[in-house]
Design an enzyme around this catalytic site. Structure first.
Site, PDB file in Angstrom:
ATOM      1  N   SER A  69     -66.320 -45.889  14.943  1.00 32.52           N
ATOM      2  CA  SER A  69     -65.326 -46.938  14.682  1.00 32.52           C
ATOM      3  C   SER A  69     -65.962 -48.177  14.077  1.00 32.52           C
ATOM      4  O   SER A  69     -65.303 -48.934  13.372  1.00 32.52           O
ATOM      5  CB  SER A  69     -64.639 -47.357  15.982  1.00 32.52           C
ATOM      6  OG  SER A  69     -63.709 -46.406  16.380  1.00 32.52           O
ATOM      7  N   HIS A 121     -62.519 -40.851  10.408  1.00 33.00           N
ATOM      8  CA  HIS A 121     -62.163 -41.725  11.531  1.00 33.00           C
ATOM      9  C   HIS A 121     -60.770 -41.393  12.044  1.00 33.00           C
ATOM     10  O   HIS A 121     -59.775 -41.653  11.372  1.00 33.00           O
ATOM     11  CB  HIS A 121     -62.250 -43.200  11.087  1.00 33.00           C
ATOM     12  CG  HIS A 121     -62.091 -44.168  12.203  1.00 33.00           C
ATOM     13  ND1 HIS A 121     -61.183 -45.201  12.170  1.00 33.00           N
ATOM     14  CD2 HIS A 121     -62.705 -44.250  13.418  1.00 33.00           C
ATOM     15  CE1 HIS A 121     -61.265 -45.877  13.305  1.00 33.00           C
ATOM     16  NE2 HIS A 121     -62.175 -45.323  14.068  1.00 33.00           N
ATOM     17  N   GLU A 130     -58.802 -41.817   8.558  1.00 29.46           N
ATOM     18  CA  GLU A 130     -59.458 -42.574   7.487  1.00 29.46           C
ATOM     19  C   GLU A 130     -60.663 -41.765   7.018  1.00 29.46           C
ATOM     20  O   GLU A 130     -61.544 -41.446   7.818  1.00 29.46           O
ATOM     21  CB  GLU A 130     -59.893 -43.949   8.005  1.00 29.46           C
ATOM     22  CG  GLU A 130     -58.709 -44.855   8.296  1.00 29.46           C
ATOM     23  CD  GLU A 130     -59.105 -46.186   8.927  1.00 29.46           C
ATOM     24  OE1 GLU A 130     -58.401 -47.175   8.674  1.00 29.46           O
ATOM     25  OE2 GLU A 130     -60.089 -46.242   9.691  1.00 29.46           O
ATOM     26  N   ASN A 157     -58.830 -50.888  11.725  1.00 34.92           N
ATOM     27  CA  ASN A 157     -59.450 -51.825  12.659  1.00 34.92           C
ATOM     28  C   ASN A 157     -59.770 -53.174  12.029  1.00 34.92           C
ATOM     29  O   ASN A 157     -59.759 -54.202  12.708  1.00 34.92           O
ATOM     30  CB  ASN A 157     -60.715 -51.216  13.272  1.00 34.92           C
ATOM     31  CG  ASN A 157     -60.370 -50.202  14.346  1.00 34.92           C
ATOM     32  OD1 ASN A 157     -59.264 -50.208  14.889  1.00 34.92           O
ATOM     33  ND2 ASN A 157     -61.300 -49.311  14.644  1.00 34.92           N
TER      34      ASN A 157
HETATM   35  P1  NAI Z   1     -66.508 -40.883  25.079  1.00 35.01           P
HETATM   36  O1  NAI Z   1     -67.445 -41.677  25.906  1.00 35.01           O
HETATM   37  O2  NAI Z   1     -65.174 -40.520  25.644  1.00 35.01           O
HETATM   38  O3  NAI Z   1     -67.221 -39.504  24.657  1.00 35.01           O
HETATM   39  C1  NAI Z   1     -68.515 -39.435  24.147  1.00 35.01           C
HETATM   40  C2  NAI Z   1     -69.108 -38.089  24.566  1.00 35.01           C
HETATM   41  O4  NAI Z   1     -70.312 -37.862  23.848  1.00 35.01           O
HETATM   42  C3  NAI Z   1     -69.457 -38.010  26.054  1.00 35.01           C
HETATM   43  O5  NAI Z   1     -68.827 -36.863  26.626  1.00 35.01           O
HETATM   44  C4  NAI Z   1     -70.983 -37.874  26.068  1.00 35.01           C
HETATM   45  O6  NAI Z   1     -71.462 -37.059  27.114  1.00 35.01           O
HETATM   46  C5  NAI Z   1     -71.247 -37.254  24.713  1.00 35.01           C
HETATM   47  N1  NAI Z   1     -72.577 -37.505  24.165  1.00 35.01           N
HETATM   48  C6  NAI Z   1     -73.273 -38.658  24.147  1.00 35.01           C
HETATM   49  N2  NAI Z   1     -74.452 -38.489  23.519  1.00 35.01           N
HETATM   50  C7  NAI Z   1     -74.493 -37.189  23.126  1.00 35.01           C
HETATM   51  C8  NAI Z   1     -75.451 -36.407  22.428  1.00 35.01           C
HETATM   52  N3  NAI Z   1     -76.605 -36.922  22.000  1.00 35.01           N
HETATM   53  N4  NAI Z   1     -75.161 -35.106  22.190  1.00 35.01           N
HETATM   54  C9  NAI Z   1     -73.997 -34.562  22.608  1.00 35.01           C
HETATM   55  N5  NAI Z   1     -73.054 -35.265  23.272  1.00 35.01           N
HETATM   56  C10 NAI Z   1     -73.305 -36.566  23.527  1.00 35.01           C
HETATM   57  O7  NAI Z   1     -66.365 -41.666  23.699  1.00 35.01           O
HETATM   58  P2  NAI Z   1     -65.155 -41.647  22.630  1.00 35.01           P
HETATM   59  O8  NAI Z   1     -64.184 -42.701  22.960  1.00 35.01           O
HETATM   60  O9  NAI Z   1     -64.688 -40.253  22.483  1.00 35.01           O
HETATM   61  O10 NAI Z   1     -65.903 -42.133  21.298  1.00 35.01           O
HETATM   62  C11 NAI Z   1     -66.762 -41.297  20.567  1.00 35.01           C
HETATM   63  C12 NAI Z   1     -66.951 -41.837  19.155  1.00 35.01           C
HETATM   64  O11 NAI Z   1     -65.665 -41.955  18.529  1.00 35.01           O
HETATM   65  C13 NAI Z   1     -67.596 -43.218  19.040  1.00 35.01           C
HETATM   66  O12 NAI Z   1     -68.405 -43.242  17.898  1.00 35.01           O
HETATM   67  C14 NAI Z   1     -66.399 -44.146  18.854  1.00 35.01           C
HETATM   68  O13 NAI Z   1     -66.723 -45.301  18.116  1.00 35.01           O
HETATM   69  C15 NAI Z   1     -65.462 -43.279  18.044  1.00 35.01           C
HETATM   70  N6  NAI Z   1     -64.035 -43.593  18.132  1.00 35.01           N
HETATM   71  C16 NAI Z   1     -63.441 -43.900  19.325  1.00 35.01           C
HETATM   72  C17 NAI Z   1     -62.078 -44.175  19.391  1.00 35.01           C
HETATM   73  C18 NAI Z   1     -61.414 -44.484  20.695  1.00 35.01           C
HETATM   74  O14 NAI Z   1     -60.227 -44.880  20.681  1.00 35.01           O
HETATM   75  N7  NAI Z   1     -62.080 -44.314  21.834  1.00 35.01           N
HETATM   76  C19 NAI Z   1     -61.237 -44.160  18.178  1.00 35.01           C
HETATM   77  C20 NAI Z   1     -61.930 -43.742  16.985  1.00 35.01           C
HETATM   78  C21 NAI Z   1     -63.287 -43.513  16.982  1.00 35.01           C
END
Ligand code: NAI
Length: 297
Positions: free
Chosen positions: A132, A153, A165, A203
């Protein structure tokens, strides 16, 4: 452009990160006929992800196939059949068309991941990040395939939100960009094209708007409730800015605005908000912690 000049369609994908976003992306990709491997760090996380996906599919099937429960059951079964999980990304990317990363929002961790996968993934494999707030160009620079690297995105909740996006860096080839646009459409989403600029489109407009709402409230010019009601009834937004902040997470919003402030300290839209900082300090991060601008339960 004609399909003959385009990439072979993206059919087999690897989603790295089985959290909120990665699970949603994996679910939508599997339900639209793609073969998906979902990767995370531990089996117990992946179990939770798979359970979450199945529960979500059940809710969708109940609505979509209200009069045909057998068709609903078949839809769930077919989708789950397209989905496998793994804790070892390097060992599953050998036959993948697309690696889509949705792990923790940390440049160094993303660098380490992509640097490794660059060695194991075939030549044709396209890499994409769901970040993001980080620069796609900077993430891509950890690989030797900057021409086959872009941003995809998605929006939370992925199964419901129709927008993607698609981000093109100065190094992203047209072929890669077209493949990512086609893939987004194959997921049933509406892609928009966007350059690799902070916040992309949504965003970049939404975060300053939400922080402006906090500032308006901080100045004593309106209550949270009135500002939310005003934007819902006056601008037709489905949620007011404070409701949206609580939904997104105050920590996430603070992280984004702080990053932009650091980059462009003179832009008043990116100035820190004392009220936002205080709530985050108190651990009141929104819906997920039970309290943010509003209390939940
Ligand atoms: P989250 O914390 O729910 O999930 C992240 C997952 O990645 C966790 O299950 C973690 O165990 C895993 N993880 C971390 N390091 C890892 C690695 N090296 N190898 C494999 N798995 C790994 O986070 P979320 O909210 O799903 O965000 C993920 C990405 O998406 C971020 O880059 C965020 O900026 C982006 N994003 C988030 C949005 C939101 O509304 N939360 C919207 C759009 C993009």
């Amino acid at each position: 452009s004609s399909s003959a000049t385009r990439n072979a369609a993206i059919k087999h994908i690897t989603v790295i990160g089985g959290g909120l976003m990665g699970s949603g992306i994996a679910q939508v990709a599997a339900s639209t006929g793609h073969t998906v491997v979902l990767v995370d760090q531990a089996e117990d996380i992946l179990k939770k992800s798979a359970k979450g996906i199945e529960d979500s599919l059940k809710r969708i099937a109940k609505k979509k196939f209200a009069d045909k429960p057998e068709a609903g059951a078949a839809f769930i079964q077919k989708t789950m059949k397209n989905l496998t999980t793994s804790t070892d990304a390097a060992s599953v990317v050998h036959s993948t068309d697309l690696v889509l990363e949705a792990i923790v929002e940390n440049m160094q961790v993303k660098h380490e991941l992509f640097k490794t996968l660059d060695k194991f993934a075939p030549e044709h494999t396209v890499f994409a990040s769901n970040t993001s707030s980080l620069s796609i160009t900077e993430i891509a620079n950890s690989t030797t395939r900057q021409d086959r690297f872009g941003g995809l995105h998605f929006f939370n909740p992925v199964p419901l939100m129709k927008l993607v996006e698609v981000i093109q860096t100065p190094m992203t080839s047209q072929k890669t960009f077209d493949a990512l646009l086609d893939f987004s459409k194959a997921l049933g989403k509406y892609p928009v094209s966007c350059k690799d600029t902070p916040g992309f489109i949504v965003n970049r407009l939404l975060v300053p708007y939400m922080v402006e709402a906090i500032r308006l409230h901080e100045r004593g010019h309106g209550s949270k409730e009135d500002i939310d009601l005003a934007m819902k009834l006056g601008a037709g937004y489905p949620m007011g800015p404070f409701e949206l902040l609580d939904y997104v997470g105050l920590d996430t919003s603070k992280f984004i605005i702080d990053g932009w402030h650091k980059m462009d300290p003179d832009n008043p839209l990116f100035a820190p908000s004392p009220m936002l900082n205080k709530l985050v300090e108190e651990g009141k991060l929104g819906k997920k912690t039970g309290e943010g601008f509003y209390k939940y339960k």
